[in-house]
Design a protein around this motif. Structure first.
Motif, short mmCIF file in Angstrom:
data_model
loop_
_atom_site.label_atom_id
_atom_site.label_comp_id
_atom_site.label_asym_id
_atom_site.label_seq_id
_atom_site.Cartn_x
_atom_site.Cartn_y
_atom_site.Cartn_z
N ILE A 1 -27.47 -19.00 83.09
CA ILE A 1 -28.27 -18.96 82.81
C ILE A 1 -28.62 -21.16 82.04
O ILE A 1 -27.11 -21.35 81.48
CB ILE A 1 -28.76 -18.39 80.92
CG1 ILE A 1 -27.75 -17.15 81.42
CG2 ILE A 1 -29.32 -19.01 80.48
CD1 ILE A 1 -28.13 -16.28 80.01
N LEU A 2 -29.14 -21.66 82.96
CA LEU A 2 -29.40 -22.91 82.53
C LEU A 2 -30.16 -23.49 80.77
O LEU A 2 -31.58 -22.82 81.29
CB LEU A 2 -30.43 -23.94 83.40
CG LEU A 2 -31.19 -25.47 82.98
CD1 LEU A 2 -29.85 -26.32 83.16
CD2 LEU A 2 -31.65 -25.19 84.33
N SER A 3 -29.68 -24.03 80.29
CA SER A 3 -30.17 -24.46 78.72
C SER A 3 -30.52 -26.23 78.22
O SER A 3 -29.55 -26.73 78.61
CB SER A 3 -29.26 -23.49 77.44
OG SER A 3 -30.07 -24.22 76.69
N SER A 4 -31.59 -25.92 77.75
CA SER A 4 -32.23 -27.55 77.63
C SER A 4 -33.19 -27.70 76.74
O SER A 4 -34.04 -25.97 76.47
CB SER A 4 -33.03 -28.09 79.17
OG SER A 4 -33.92 -27.32 79.80
N GLY A 5 -32.74 -28.69 75.80
CA GLY A 5 -33.89 -28.63 75.18
C GLY A 5 -33.62 -30.02 73.94
O GLY A 5 -33.62 -30.86 74.71
N TRP A 6 -35.33 -30.25 73.91
CA TRP A 6 -35.55 -31.64 73.17
C TRP A 6 -35.90 -31.89 71.57
O TRP A 6 -36.21 -31.21 71.20
CB TRP A 6 -36.55 -32.63 73.89
CG TRP A 6 -37.02 -33.88 73.27
CD1 TRP A 6 -35.57 -34.36 71.73
CD2 TRP A 6 -37.71 -34.53 73.21
NE1 TRP A 6 -36.59 -35.59 71.40
CE2 TRP A 6 -37.79 -35.22 72.22
CE3 TRP A 6 -39.52 -34.39 73.87
CZ2 TRP A 6 -39.03 -36.69 72.27
CZ3 TRP A 6 -40.44 -35.36 73.92
CH2 TRP A 6 -39.46 -36.09 73.06
N ILE A 7 -34.86 -31.48 70.73
CA ILE A 7 -35.49 -31.37 69.45
C ILE A 7 -35.20 -32.56 68.43
O ILE A 7 -33.81 -33.75 68.52
CB ILE A 7 -34.37 -29.58 68.76
CG1 ILE A 7 -32.84 -30.51 69.32
CG2 ILE A 7 -34.04 -28.94 69.54
CD1 ILE A 7 -31.75 -29.13 68.46
N SER A 8 -35.23 -32.46 67.03
CA SER A 8 -35.23 -33.33 66.05
C SER A 8 -35.14 -32.54 64.49
O SER A 8 -36.28 -31.74 64.49
CB SER A 8 -35.77 -34.33 66.30
OG SER A 8 -36.13 -35.76 65.69
N TYR A 9 -34.95 -33.65 64.05
CA TYR A 9 -34.84 -32.40 62.34
C TYR A 9 -33.79 -34.02 61.30
O TYR A 9 -33.47 -34.81 62.03
CB TYR A 9 -33.79 -30.79 62.65
CG TYR A 9 -32.81 -31.20 63.06
CD1 TYR A 9 -31.13 -31.30 62.06
CD2 TYR A 9 -32.50 -31.05 64.54
CE1 TYR A 9 -30.03 -31.84 62.54
CE2 TYR A 9 -30.94 -30.69 64.45
CZ TYR A 9 -29.46 -30.99 63.81
OH TYR A 9 -28.90 -32.08 64.23
N PHE A 10 -33.29 -32.86 59.96
CA PHE A 10 -33.51 -33.70 58.47
C PHE A 10 -32.57 -33.38 58.49
O PHE A 10 -32.43 -32.14 58.25
CB PHE A 10 -34.15 -34.10 57.96
CG PHE A 10 -35.21 -35.57 58.52
CD1 PHE A 10 -34.45 -36.59 57.66
CD2 PHE A 10 -36.43 -35.34 58.86
CE1 PHE A 10 -35.67 -37.58 57.81
CE2 PHE A 10 -36.89 -36.88 59.44
CZ PHE A 10 -36.97 -37.50 58.68
N GLU A 11 -31.56 -34.00 58.10
CA GLU A 11 -30.56 -33.98 57.29
C GLU A 11 -30.52 -34.63 56.14
O GLU A 11 -30.02 -35.66 55.76
CB GLU A 11 -28.73 -33.97 58.09
CG GLU A 11 -28.15 -33.60 59.00
CD GLU A 11 -27.26 -33.67 59.75
OE1 GLU A 11 -26.35 -34.52 59.76
OE2 GLU A 11 -26.57 -32.86 60.80
N LYS A 12 -30.62 -33.89 55.02
CA LYS A 12 -31.06 -34.49 53.90
C LYS A 12 -29.48 -35.15 52.54
O LYS A 12 -28.24 -34.25 52.70
CB LYS A 12 -31.08 -33.41 53.31
CG LYS A 12 -32.17 -33.84 51.37
CD LYS A 12 -33.09 -32.55 51.36
CE LYS A 12 -32.98 -33.46 49.57
NZ LYS A 12 -34.20 -32.38 49.26
N ASN A 13 -29.58 -35.81 52.69
CA ASN A 13 -28.56 -36.71 51.97
C ASN A 13 -28.14 -36.53 50.31
O ASN A 13 -28.94 -37.67 50.03
CB ASN A 13 -27.89 -37.90 52.28
CG ASN A 13 -27.43 -38.35 53.77
OD1 ASN A 13 -27.18 -37.61 54.97
ND2 ASN A 13 -28.71 -39.08 54.41
N THR A 14 -28.22 -35.53 49.50
CA THR A 14 -27.66 -35.48 48.68
C THR A 14 -26.40 -35.58 48.20
O THR A 14 -25.31 -35.54 48.88
CB THR A 14 -28.74 -33.84 47.89
OG1 THR A 14 -27.44 -32.52 48.81
CG2 THR A 14 -29.46 -33.62 48.70
#
Length: 549
Positions: free
Chosen positions: A329-342
């Motif tokens: 299975i060929l898996s690919s992606g372009w993702i972006s998200y936030f990690e909250k620095n509390t």
């Protein structure tokens, strides 16, 4: 007499008469001379039959006989004598439920070196059609031998329940966590501190309420809102309150196409003593479309996100294409998200943190990756990924130059790395399973800091579990960790050493309700440092009993 015979005779008579007359005339003419005569035929005889007389008959059905006949049968009695007498028939009892009886409660007790008590217990309601609930309690702690003040304790309490209705499901939970550590990362030959001055205790109360609809068909809307409240504080009067709301919605529009949307509101407020409050808020909406076909999956969406008033439009695209059905299975992606620095999130990563320096920027992570995964035969599975990762506003931990036993954070504006992830697993029913995985990061660019402080470039894990005769359970876990850079007070830097850490455990079921267990950690007895000046415990072992009821 036949009419046709009469007709023939009359004709013959007339013909004979005419013939006699003709002969007579000829004779007379011979005697007297010829005389001319005329014969007039008035009409010809046409015989005709009389019309037959016809009878008119009208048919009709006979009347219906509605009387019920009385039929009598006489069968001769047949008397047979058998040697075997059959048992009388009796109704069978209903079969029992195929689900086995649940052991909903357990208590796990143990003790080990480093003066380590271990208590774990769970209590549950079992299977019910409309509700279920449970309570979980865990406590453990240790006291250091080689290094003074290397003490810690951990207490966790969680109560959760679920209530089911025909169309809705309600979930709720409340938990309390208490984690105590000590700042033992100082020179014990030159410094001396009181126990209370080194103790740091984190308290967290979490309450969560959620709801989920139970649609009657796959095409209906599904939604699962959830609300969470978190109260967090420490021994230095630092407090942080968090309100989190998630509302995911999903709808099937075609046979293999789904539309989804999720709204997230994450609001936090941090206070340190009488100082002003620091707000850290994130709001986002995640609309997406999922296409799920045999051998092809596409998740396409965007993440409009507001982080402390700034707007970001983030990509969210993931694709899986089967080159060989389920095997490659060929898996690919372009993702972006936030990690909250509390403060809570940073303290969970590094409990020796000395609060927040001020307003924190949340970390935006962007990943562009591709890889292959799948199965080999009926036992092996694998997953690989090669990615380009960028962290924007990444907090890095460094030792405080004024008090090296505590850590502060440095903000790295942009940190880039290439990541290689690989894992291979083997599963043979419930008898044996093994898995090896590793992550390697090539940190190739940072804008603000000289090095990626306290970020190891390599982490690996080899896990194996084996069951003998369904009673003896063996497991082993081997960790590998590379060294990481740390900053010295004189602005110079150095690197910690890499380490290997092997843990092993075993449990034996004496009976259905009783068992024995033992866990041994750090069999290599290496005092490696995940964070500078904080070496880990050496070899430690804990064992005890398990009671299930």
């Amino acid at each position: 007499m036949n009419i046709q015979a009469i007709y023939n005779k009359r004709t013959f008579f007339i013909s004979a008469l005419g013939l006699t007359g003709l002969l007579f005339a000829q004779k007379a003419s011979a005697q007297e001379g010829l005389k001319q005569e005329t014969i007039d035929i008035i009409s010809t005889n046409q015989p005709k039959l009389r019309d037959a007389y016809k009878l008119n008959l009208t048919a009709s059905l006979p009347g219906i006989d509605t009387s019920r006949p009385s039929l009598k049968y006489q069968l001769p009695a047949l008397n047979l004598n058998f040697m075997y007498q059959a048992m009388p028939l009796k109704p069978l009892a209903l079969g029992k439920d195929s689900l086995s009886y649940l052991q909903n409660n357990f208590v796990k007790l143990g003790y080990g070196n480093y003066k380590t008590p271990y208590v774990q217990a769970g209590f549950g309601s079992g299977r019910h059609d409309m509700y279920n609930y449970g309570l979980f309690v865990n406590y453990t702690g240790s006291k250091g031998k080689e290094i003074p003040d290397q003490d810690y304790s951990n207490l966790n309490v969680l109560a959760a329940g679920t209530y089911l209705l025909p169309k809705f499901r309600f979930d709720g939970s409340i938990g309390y966590d208490r984690n105590t550590v000590h700042y033992y990362g100082y020179n014990h030959d030159t410094a001396n501190f009181k126990k209370k001055d080194l103790e740091q205790t984190f308290n967290q109360i979490t309450a969560k309420v959620g709801m989920q609809n139970r649609p009657q068909n796959d095409w209906a809307f599904t939604f699962q809102p959830e609300v969470k409240f978190i109260l967090f504080n420490d021994s230095y009067k630092r407090t942080e309150n968090t309100f989190l709301l998630k509302v995911p919605i999903r709808k099937q529009v075609f046979e293999d196409i789904y539309i989804k949307a999720e709204g997230i509101f994450d609001l936090s407020t941090y206070k340190e003593g009488s100082n002003r409050a620091i707000n850290n808020n994130i709001a986002s909406i995640h609309p997406s479309v999922d296409i799920m076909k045999p051998g092809f999956v596409l998740h396409a969406g965007v993440n409009p996100t507001w982080s402390n008033g700034k707007f970001y439009l983030l990509p969210d695209i993931v694709n899986e294409s089967h080159l060989v059905r389920k095997k490659l299975i060929l898996s690919s992606g372009w993702i972006s998200y936030f990690e909250k620095n509390t403060y809570r999130n940073l303290a969970n990563k590094n409990p020796f943190l000395a609060g927040l320096p001020g307003e924190m920027l949340n970390t935006r992570v962007e990943e562009k990756y591709t890889g292959i995964k799948g199965t080999l035969g009926s036992h092996f599975n694998y997953n690989t990924k090669f990615a380009s990762v960028t962290w924007y506003n990444m907090p890095l931990f460094v030792n405080d130059s004024a008090d090296t036993k505590k850590f502060t954070t440095r903000n790295e504006a942009q940190l880039r790395a290439f990541q290689l992830h690989a894992e291979v697993g083997y599963i043979e029913e419930e008898k044996f399973q093994a898995r090896v995985s590793f992550d390697w990061y090539n940190y190739n660019k940072q804008e603000t800091e000289v090095q990626p402080w306290h970020l190891p470039a390599f982490q690996g894990d080899l896990f194996a579990q084996y069951t003998i005769a369904k009673k003896l359970h063996l497991n082993a876990d081997l960790f590998a960790l590379s060294g990481s850079y740390y900053l010295l007070p004189n602005k110079d830097f150095d690197k910690t050493k890499g380490a290997w850490d092997l843990n092993a455990g075993a449990s034996y079921d004496i009976s259905k309700n009783f068992g024995l267990w033992v866990n041994a950690n750090n069999l290599f007895n290496t005092h490696y440092q995940r964070y500078y000046l904080y070496p880990t415990y050496g070899f430690n072992i804990v064992g005890g009993v398990l009671i299930k009821f």
